[in-house]
Design a protein around this motif. Sequence first.
Motif, PDB file in Angstrom:
ATOM      1  N   UNK A  94      -4.969 -13.893   6.518  1.00  0.00           N
ATOM      2  CA  UNK A  94      -4.064 -13.435   7.594  1.00  0.00           C
ATOM      3  C   UNK A  94      -4.169 -11.916   7.634  1.00  0.00           C
ATOM      4  N   UNK A  95      -4.031 -11.373   8.816  1.00  0.00           N
ATOM      5  CA  UNK A  95      -4.154  -9.926   8.950  1.00  0.00           C
ATOM      6  C   UNK A  95      -2.843  -9.326   9.447  1.00  0.00           C
ATOM      7  N   UNK A  96      -2.794  -8.003   9.406  1.00  0.00           N
ATOM      8  CA  UNK A  96      -1.616  -7.247   9.845  1.00  0.00           C
ATOM      9  C   UNK A  96      -0.349  -7.692   9.107  1.00  0.00           C
ATOM     10  N   UNK A 360      -4.794  -8.977  -1.318  1.00  0.00           N
ATOM     11  CA  UNK A 360      -4.442  -8.079  -0.211  1.00  0.00           C
ATOM     12  C   UNK A 360      -5.304  -8.383   1.016  1.00  0.00           C
ATOM     13  N   UNK A 361      -6.601  -8.574   0.776  1.00  0.00           N
ATOM     14  CA  UNK A 361      -7.477  -8.878   1.914  1.00  0.00           C
ATOM     15  C   UNK A 361      -7.241 -10.278   2.475  1.00  0.00           C
ATOM     16  N   UNK A 362      -6.603 -11.118   1.678  1.00  0.00           N
ATOM     17  CA  UNK A 362      -6.237 -12.457   2.152  1.00  0.00           C
ATOM     18  C   UNK A 362      -4.953 -12.398   2.989  1.00  0.00           C
ATOM     19  N   UNK A 363      -4.295 -11.237   2.927  1.00  0.00           N
ATOM     20  CA  UNK A 363      -3.054 -11.086   3.678  1.00  0.00           C
ATOM     21  C   UNK A 363      -1.846 -11.604   2.919  1.00  0.00           C
ATOM     22  N   UNK A 364      -1.974 -11.627   1.575  1.00  0.00           N
ATOM     23  CA  UNK A 364      -0.846 -12.058   0.743  1.00  0.00           C
ATOM     24  C   UNK A 364      -0.153 -10.793   0.221  1.00  0.00           C
TER      25      UNK A 364
END
Length: 384
Positions: A94-96, A360-364
């Motif tokens: 997930x982003x943002x 972090x890059x996974x959006x967690x």
Amino acid sequence: MRLSTVALLPLFRAAFAARPFLNEPDTGIEDVLGNTPKGTLPNLTSIVGLPDFDYVARHYMNLSGYSYYRNGAAGEWSYRNNLEAFHRIRLRPRVLVDITNIESSLPTKILGHNFSAPFFISPCARAGYGNAEGEKGLVRGASQGNILYMVSDFSSLSKPEIQAAKTSGQVLFQQLYVASNFTETQRQLDQAAAAGFAAIVLTVDSAADGNRHRAVRFGVGSADSEYTYFTWDYYNQMRNSTRLPIIPKGIMSVEDAVKAVEVGAPAIYLSNHGGRQLDGAPSPLEIALEIYEQAPYVFNRTEVYADGGVRYGADALKLLALGVKAVGLGRPFMYANIYGDKGVKHAIDLMKREVAIDAANLGVGDLKKISPTYIDYRPNYWYS
Ligand SMILES: Cc1cc2nc3c(=O)[nH]c(=O)nc-3n(C[C@H](O)[C@H](O)[C@H](O)COP(=O)(O)O)c2cc1C
């Protein structure tokens, strides 16, 4: 004769299925570390990921010692599958999302004890093959990095020597192999409690000898070679005979996970012994998926740990996403211990950083909130 695309599909499939196995991925390890003179160790700063430690160990250790560490059962398909299974499922980033505090969510409680990360050092025998100081580097490295070390029953150092290497307040768990004879088992339980271990990790996947071709060639096969009388009743008898919590290590099916919850196990440990016991046994990721699909409540009713093939932060995240509380790493730490505590600490730092940046890059934004929605485990034609 013209072949239609449909007719060619099985061929494409076979081509993808036949990917050669690389013990370490080709990420330039050979290019950079390959010039190291025989018998010397590369500088730790040139070790950029856990697979590098395997490369170094293979070139530095003597062949029989390395074979003992690296060995898997029979044709080593389960060893290989442990590594490869992680790459058959995809992440769903997930982003943002605000991920700036991810590092503060790494600390993890394991059976009520506080550690700095959701991973630990799995119990592995014979640290002395890699380092003359045996397990000392593992104990001290774990202390410096504030992670849990589960000490093998078949360590090179004695249990009192290992306890003496501890820093004040450091928590260690004791792994045990038990014999069919309960009097001897009682002695082992009492000894572990008296020595100061905080929990017992009871290996349940080795009722018979492991079928270890690679190791037997060098005379370094399994140290646990008898047929052991060992049942759930025996496990219950053990639990009634010690104040220490007993964690069954080597759960490989949803049936046994459910059984362990029914008998009130304080935690369970999914593992196929690093692919060293039964070739064909499932990887920890496959076991965790089976439990998630058929009895997901297990993850809420007891603490679940898992090991086997974890080499990257993203591997750990896939297990954590399914509900695993902490993941173990065996061989990477044994190889890192060639450098002693500095190597073990370096491995811990690399893994912590990978878990954090991959999350972090996974959006967690908070590791405690990772969930199965972050992975895509549907059977995928191209990657199977
Ligand atoms: C050299 C070596 C020795 C091991 N000795 C033990 C042991 O004494 N007791 C045990 O329960 N598991 C033992 N294991 C299995 C590990 O606890 C762990 O399940 C496995 O290493 C995880 O896989 P990984 O090496 O791919 O991380 C050993 C594994 C290795 C590689």
